[in-house]
Motif scaffolding. Sequence first.
Motif, mmCIF file in Angstrom:
data_model
loop_
_atom_site.group_PDB
_atom_site.id
_atom_site.type_symbol
_atom_site.label_atom_id
_atom_site.label_comp_id
_atom_site.label_asym_id
_atom_site.label_seq_id
_atom_site.Cartn_x
_atom_site.Cartn_y
_atom_site.Cartn_z
ATOM 1 N N GLU A 16 19.554 28.931 20.810
ATOM 2 C CA GLU A 16 20.231 30.204 20.537
ATOM 3 C C GLU A 16 21.103 30.100 19.287
ATOM 4 O OE1 GLU A 16 18.889 29.724 24.495
ATOM 5 O OE2 GLU A 16 20.433 28.531 23.486
ATOM 6 N N GLN A 17 21.788 28.972 19.138
ATOM 7 C CA GLN A 17 22.661 28.774 17.970
ATOM 8 C C GLN A 17 21.843 28.662 16.680
ATOM 9 O OE1 GLN A 17 22.732 25.129 16.831
ATOM 10 N NE2 GLN A 17 23.532 25.935 14.896
ATOM 11 N N VAL A 18 20.698 27.938 16.730
ATOM 12 C CA VAL A 18 19.855 27.807 15.538
ATOM 13 C C VAL A 18 19.278 29.171 15.145
ATOM 14 C CG1 VAL A 18 17.798 26.707 14.538
ATOM 15 C CG2 VAL A 18 19.265 25.406 16.067
ATOM 16 N N THR A 19 18.865 29.942 16.133
ATOM 17 C CA THR A 19 18.338 31.287 15.872
ATOM 18 C C THR A 19 19.377 32.148 15.163
ATOM 19 O OG1 THR A 19 17.000 31.127 17.894
ATOM 20 C CG2 THR A 19 17.269 33.323 16.942
ATOM 21 N N ARG A 20 20.588 32.089 15.661
ATOM 22 C CA ARG A 20 21.674 32.888 15.057
ATOM 23 C C ARG A 20 21.987 32.403 13.640
ATOM 24 N NH1 ARG A 20 24.584 32.375 19.073
ATOM 25 N NH2 ARG A 20 25.923 30.671 18.370
ATOM 26 N N LEU A 21 22.034 31.087 13.467
ATOM 27 C CA LEU A 21 22.298 30.505 12.143
ATOM 28 C C LEU A 21 21.247 30.957 11.126
ATOM 29 C CD1 LEU A 21 23.650 28.412 10.198
ATOM 30 C CD2 LEU A 21 22.170 26.671 11.227
ATOM 31 N N CYS A 22 19.972 30.824 11.482
ATOM 32 C CA CYS A 22 18.889 31.193 10.554
ATOM 33 C C CYS A 22 18.913 32.687 10.253
ATOM 34 C CB CYS A 22 17.532 30.794 11.134
ATOM 35 S SG CYS A 22 17.311 29.003 11.301
ATOM 36 N N SER A 23 19.113 33.478 11.291
ATOM 37 C CA SER A 23 19.153 34.937 11.126
ATOM 38 C C SER A 23 20.320 35.365 10.235
ATOM 39 C CB SER A 23 19.256 35.590 12.505
ATOM 40 O OG SER A 23 19.444 36.976 12.382
ATOM 41 N N CYS B 235 21.864 33.545 7.964
ATOM 42 C CA CYS B 235 21.632 33.081 6.590
ATOM 43 C C CYS B 235 20.670 34.015 5.854
ATOM 44 C CB CYS B 235 21.094 31.649 6.594
ATOM 45 S SG CYS B 235 22.335 30.409 7.003
ATOM 46 N N GLN B 236 19.591 34.405 6.535
ATOM 47 C CA GLN B 236 18.634 35.318 5.893
ATOM 48 C C GLN B 236 19.271 36.682 5.632
ATOM 49 O OE1 GLN B 236 16.133 34.182 4.541
ATOM 50 N NE2 GLN B 236 14.773 32.947 5.826
ATOM 51 N N ALA B 237 20.071 37.148 6.573
ATOM 52 C CA ALA B 237 20.741 38.443 6.394
ATOM 53 C C ALA B 237 21.723 38.381 5.224
ATOM 54 C CB ALA B 237 21.464 38.836 7.683
ATOM 55 N N TYR B 238 22.408 37.252 5.086
ATOM 56 C CA TYR B 238 23.362 37.100 3.981
ATOM 57 C C TYR B 238 22.636 37.058 2.636
ATOM 58 C CZ TYR B 238 27.440 35.605 1.348
ATOM 59 O OH TYR B 238 28.466 35.541 0.433
ATOM 60 N N ALA B 239 21.495 36.346 2.581
ATOM 61 C CA ALA B 239 20.693 36.312 1.342
ATOM 62 C C ALA B 239 20.242 37.719 0.968
ATOM 63 C CB ALA B 239 19.481 35.395 1.518
ATOM 64 N N LYS B 240 19.816 38.478 1.963
ATOM 65 C CA LYS B 240 19.368 39.851 1.709
ATOM 66 C C LYS B 240 20.527 40.722 1.217
ATOM 67 C CE LYS B 240 16.547 43.484 3.759
ATOM 68 N NZ LYS B 240 15.830 43.951 4.963
ATOM 69 N N ALA B 241 21.696 40.547 1.830
ATOM 70 C CA ALA B 241 22.881 41.313 1.419
ATOM 71 C C ALA B 241 23.294 40.976 -0.012
ATOM 72 C CB ALA B 241 24.030 41.036 2.385
#
Length: 322
Positions: A42-49, A51-57
Amino acid sequence: MAGQRLMLGFDGIELNEALKYIIGDINACGIILFARNIESPEQVTRLCSDCQAYAKACDLPPLFIAIDQEGGVVARLKEPFTVFKGNPFIDSVEDAMAFASITAHELKQVGINMNFAPVLDIAPKEVDSIMKDRAFKGDAKIVSKFGTQIILTLQENNIMAVAKHFPGIGRTLKDSHFHLPILDIDLNSLWQSDMVPFVDAKNQDVAGIMLSHILYPRLDAQWQASLSPVIANELLRYQMGYDGLVMTDDLDMKAIGYDIKTCIQQILISGIDMALICHKGPNIEKAYQQIGQLLNRDENLYLMGKKSLERILRIKKQYLQG
């Protein structure tokens, strides 16, 4: 353009200020996860998600999010992820397919999109190889057969595979984490044995190939593979015809022996797409600045850099924006 040439490690288990710096300020092409970054699925899923959301932002391309999940002695994801014995215990194409299929599914579930696997090094029986616990058991033909099946299965499941460690370190006895191994072998012998699995990986359209930190004095008397224009550019790109991602192994390893500015200069001269720096520290900032300075100063390096960026964005489009 400079940041997209860097693949970086970090400390922590969530999107913290260091990660925001790597993504938003450095504009790194991707991040690498180690055991220190992993607590639970669950923590890895949140971390990856996150990070990708921040890159997109930040209006940046999607990130490569990579991990070493070979199975056996090198597997960053432990239980409750599926635990495999590793390459020496893969005895059939079905074993290879099962490992890659399950691993791809579990990586995809948590948002990891690149696996630094398979190991394509050949560990001869008569040599006390540093890779004996990580390599498939057998000759070039067997390593190719199992390795290409893992590549095919990972990539069919949209996980980028990275074959390692070109042009082959199975004959070496020393660990490049701590020493500079030297492999005194001629090019013809490499073509006939150690490089056979890499040629087959290229023909399987493997997304990436990782260079070793080994010195091959009969190929390049001065620079180890990960800093060598002869090995990375002449041998891998031109003679072998590989046009996927070419990356170094971790530049923090003791085998390197050069300061980061020298490393970056050699990496750019060699046409290597991505430099891996797996630990936080001043090397990340220095590498970023050095890439920028060299690209601005040297038109030839700038043109080579454009080609690298095109390759990186092409693979990102293929795997991350479909």
